[in-house]
Design a protein around this motif. Structure first.
Motif, PDB file in Angstrom:
ATOM      1  N   VAL A  86       0.544  -1.407  -0.058  1.00  0.00           N
ATOM      2  CA  VAL A  86       0.084   0.087   0.502  1.00  0.00           C
ATOM      3  C   VAL A  86       0.588   1.627  -0.111  1.00  0.00           C
ATOM      4  N   GLN A  87       0.152   1.929  -1.101  1.00  0.00           N
ATOM      5  CA  GLN A  87       0.859   3.639  -0.734  1.00  0.00           C
ATOM      6  C   GLN A  87       0.117   4.315  -1.232  1.00  0.00           C
ATOM      7  N   HIS A  88      -0.868   5.349  -0.234  1.00  0.00           N
ATOM      8  CA  HIS A  88      -1.703   5.737  -0.355  1.00  0.00           C
ATOM      9  C   HIS A  88      -0.973   7.779   0.208  1.00  0.00           C
ATOM     10  N   ASP A  89      -2.158   8.389  -0.723  1.00  0.00           N
ATOM     11  CA  ASP A  89      -1.510   9.404  -0.889  1.00  0.00           C
ATOM     12  C   ASP A  89      -2.395  10.019  -0.475  1.00  0.00           C
ATOM     13  N   ASN A  90      -3.203   9.791   0.309  1.00  0.00           N
ATOM     14  CA  ASN A  90      -4.450  11.273   0.279  1.00  0.00           C
ATOM     15  C   ASN A  90      -5.020  10.196   2.221  1.00  0.00           C
ATOM     16  N   PRO A  91      -4.768  10.054   3.090  1.00  0.00           N
ATOM     17  CA  PRO A  91      -5.378   9.559   4.236  1.00  0.00           C
ATOM     18  C   PRO A  91      -6.651  10.067   4.719  1.00  0.00           C
ATOM     19  N   ALA A  92      -6.716  11.420   4.783  1.00  0.00           N
ATOM     20  CA  ALA A  92      -7.729  11.279   5.541  1.00  0.00           C
ATOM     21  C   ALA A  92      -9.246  11.655   4.835  1.00  0.00           C
ATOM     22  N   ALA A  93      -9.045  10.490   3.105  1.00  0.00           N
ATOM     23  CA  ALA A  93     -10.012  10.812   2.933  1.00  0.00           C
ATOM     24  C   ALA A  93     -10.714   9.052   3.031  1.00  0.00           C
ATOM     25  N   LEU A  94     -10.130   8.076   4.147  1.00  0.00           N
ATOM     26  CA  LEU A  94     -10.344   6.617   5.057  1.00  0.00           C
ATOM     27  C   LEU A  94     -10.842   7.465   5.788  1.00  0.00           C
ATOM     28  N   THR A  95     -11.975   7.147   5.926  1.00  0.00           N
ATOM     29  CA  THR A  95     -12.965   7.325   7.105  1.00  0.00           C
ATOM     30  C   THR A  95     -12.416   6.979   8.613  1.00  0.00           C
ATOM     31  N   PRO A  96     -11.345   6.229   8.489  1.00  0.00           N
ATOM     32  CA  PRO A  96     -11.559   5.745  10.042  1.00  0.00           C
ATOM     33  C   PRO A  96      -9.983   6.916  10.699  1.00  0.00           C
ATOM     34  N   ILE A  97      -9.988   7.456   9.540  1.00  0.00           N
ATOM     35  CA  ILE A  97      -8.553   8.676   9.824  1.00  0.00           C
ATOM     36  C   ILE A  97      -9.597   9.755   9.683  1.00  0.00           C
ATOM     37  N   GLY A  98      -9.879  10.550   8.514  1.00  0.00           N
ATOM     38  CA  GLY A  98     -10.832  11.619   8.089  1.00  0.00           C
ATOM     39  C   GLY A  98     -10.092  12.292   8.521  1.00  0.00           C
ATOM     40  N   ALA A  99     -11.052  13.775   9.141  1.00  0.00           N
ATOM     41  CA  ALA A  99     -10.157  14.881   9.370  1.00  0.00           C
ATOM     42  C   ALA A  99      -9.256  14.653  10.527  1.00  0.00           C
ATOM     43  N   GLU A 100      -9.520  14.177  11.226  1.00  0.00           N
ATOM     44  CA  GLU A 100      -9.065  14.604  12.751  1.00  0.00           C
ATOM     45  C   GLU A 100      -7.201  13.756  12.618  1.00  0.00           C
ATOM     46  N   GLY A 101      -7.465  12.946  11.873  1.00  0.00           N
ATOM     47  CA  GLY A 101      -6.218  12.461  11.059  1.00  0.00           C
ATOM     48  C   GLY A 101      -4.768  13.269   9.893  1.00  0.00           C
ATOM     49  N   ARG A 102      -5.883  14.547   9.679  1.00  0.00           N
ATOM     50  CA  ARG A 102      -5.109  15.011   8.868  1.00  0.00           C
ATOM     51  C   ARG A 102      -3.881  16.097   9.925  1.00  0.00           C
ATOM     52  N   LYS A 103      -4.483  15.438  11.119  1.00  0.00           N
ATOM     53  CA  LYS A 103      -3.812  16.734  12.059  1.00  0.00           C
ATOM     54  C   LYS A 103      -2.857  15.921  12.663  1.00  0.00           C
ATOM     55  N   LEU A 104      -2.823  14.401  11.903  1.00  0.00           N
ATOM     56  CA  LEU A 104      -1.445  14.220  12.325  1.00  0.00           C
ATOM     57  C   LEU A 104      -0.549  13.527  11.473  1.00  0.00           C
ATOM     58  N   LEU A 105      -0.496  13.970  10.080  1.00  0.00           N
ATOM     59  CA  LEU A 105       0.375  13.421   9.308  1.00  0.00           C
ATOM     60  C   LEU A 105       1.791  13.912   9.076  1.00  0.00           C
ATOM     61  N   TRP A 106       2.422  13.500   8.733  1.00  0.00           N
ATOM     62  CA  TRP A 106       3.971  13.918   8.807  1.00  0.00           C
ATOM     63  C   TRP A 106       4.835  13.920   7.539  1.00  0.00           C
ATOM     64  N   LYS A 107       3.857  13.446   6.202  1.00  0.00           N
ATOM     65  CA  LYS A 107       4.056  13.679   4.605  1.00  0.00           C
ATOM     66  C   LYS A 107       3.215  13.388   3.762  1.00  0.00           C
ATOM     67  N   GLU A 108       3.913  14.431   2.800  1.00  0.00           N
ATOM     68  CA  GLU A 108       2.335  14.297   1.642  1.00  0.00           C
ATOM     69  C   GLU A 108       1.963  13.627   1.214  1.00  0.00           C
ATOM     70  N   ARG A 109       2.875  12.485   0.909  1.00  0.00           N
ATOM     71  CA  ARG A 109       2.229  10.862   0.353  1.00  0.00           C
ATOM     72  C   ARG A 109       2.823   9.975   0.393  1.00  0.00           C
ATOM     73  N   GLY A 110       2.508   8.818  -0.065  1.00  0.00           N
ATOM     74  CA  GLY A 110       3.263   7.553   0.056  1.00  0.00           C
ATOM     75  C   GLY A 110       2.915   6.994   1.172  1.00  0.00           C
ATOM     76  N   TYR A 111       1.954   6.970   1.920  1.00  0.00           N
ATOM     77  CA  TYR A 111       1.526   5.913   3.637  1.00  0.00           C
ATOM     78  C   TYR A 111       1.562   4.596   2.843  1.00  0.00           C
ATOM     79  N   THR A 112       2.398   3.715   4.273  1.00  0.00           N
ATOM     80  CA  THR A 112       1.768   2.263   3.978  1.00  0.00           C
ATOM     81  C   THR A 112       1.207   2.316   4.690  1.00  0.00           C
ATOM     82  N   PHE A 113       0.211   0.776   4.637  1.00  0.00           N
ATOM     83  CA  PHE A 113      -0.665   0.089   5.546  1.00  0.00           C
ATOM     84  C   PHE A 113      -0.374   0.900   7.003  1.00  0.00           C
TER      85      PHE A 113
END
Length: 212
Positions: A86-113
């Protein structure tokens, strides 16, 4: 942590599935071995399950098996079958993460599972009122233990607060703990937030399937 358990016979009665179906799903890995709990009763040894987990899992299998084979369901629902590429570029689009998770991001793209699961843990904590700085502690804890995400059955991540009171000085420290239940803390610590890692892993897998 003591769980609300349900006897096997009650599972079969409430869900309408057969003994054979239950154990076929177990052999496939759709129902984890750890959920089959043997306990002594007045009539001898009986099998029990974590009530919420088993009833939810059976409903998920029933709702998905019309569109997916059992082997495909294993990849979706079994905790040990975590996606490796998995290389996901928009974690906030995933329901378990959402807007709250956007505040916890540490890079722009390429999130592993594993990183997505870590973000989902932090986002869940924030939804329950945890401050972002403390939620980030939970994220960092899960990120550092990728193996726990891949073998998450029975795994829990905790945010706990430990109190130190000595000579008129009071200090409160927040710490993260990851391990198999039952997790035990010392008397000076209290649990602030508890995350079922197995449940979060499943939610992220289902969310990735929805956006695929």
């Amino acid at each position: 942590m003591d769980e609300d358990l349900i006897a096997k016979k009650d599972v079969l009665e409430q869900t309408g599935i057969s003994y054979g179906q239950l154990y076929r799903w177990k052999r496939k890995g759709l129902i984890p071995e750890a959920w089959f709990i043997r306990k002594a009763t007045v009539t001898g040894q009986e099998t029990f399950f974590p009530r919420d987990k088993i009833l939810t899992r059976i409903e998920q299998i029933r709702s998905l098996k019309e569109e997916q084979s059992l082997d495909e369901l294993v990849q979706i629902l079994a905790p040990e079958a975590s996606p490796e590429c998995v290389q996901h570029d928009n974690p906030a689009a995933l329901t378990p993460i959402g807007a709250e998770g956007r505040k916890l991001l540490w890079k722009e793209r390429g999130y592993t599972f594993g990183e997505l699961v870590a973000l989902a843990c932090g986002a869940q904590a924030m939804r329950s009122g945890t401050r972002p700085a403390e939620a980030k502690l939970l994220v960092d804890l899960v990120r550092a233990e990728e193996a726990a995400v891949r073998t998450s059955t029975g795994m829990t991540a905790l945010l706990a607060e430990k109190a130190f009171d000595q000579e008129g000085i009071s200090v409160r420290l927040t710490l993260g703990v990851l391990g198999h239940e039952p997790l035990k803390l010392d008397r000076e610590s209290r649990i602030k937030h508890r995350v079922d890692l197995e449940q979060i892993t499943e939610q992220v897998k289902l969310a990735l399937r929805e956006v695929a």
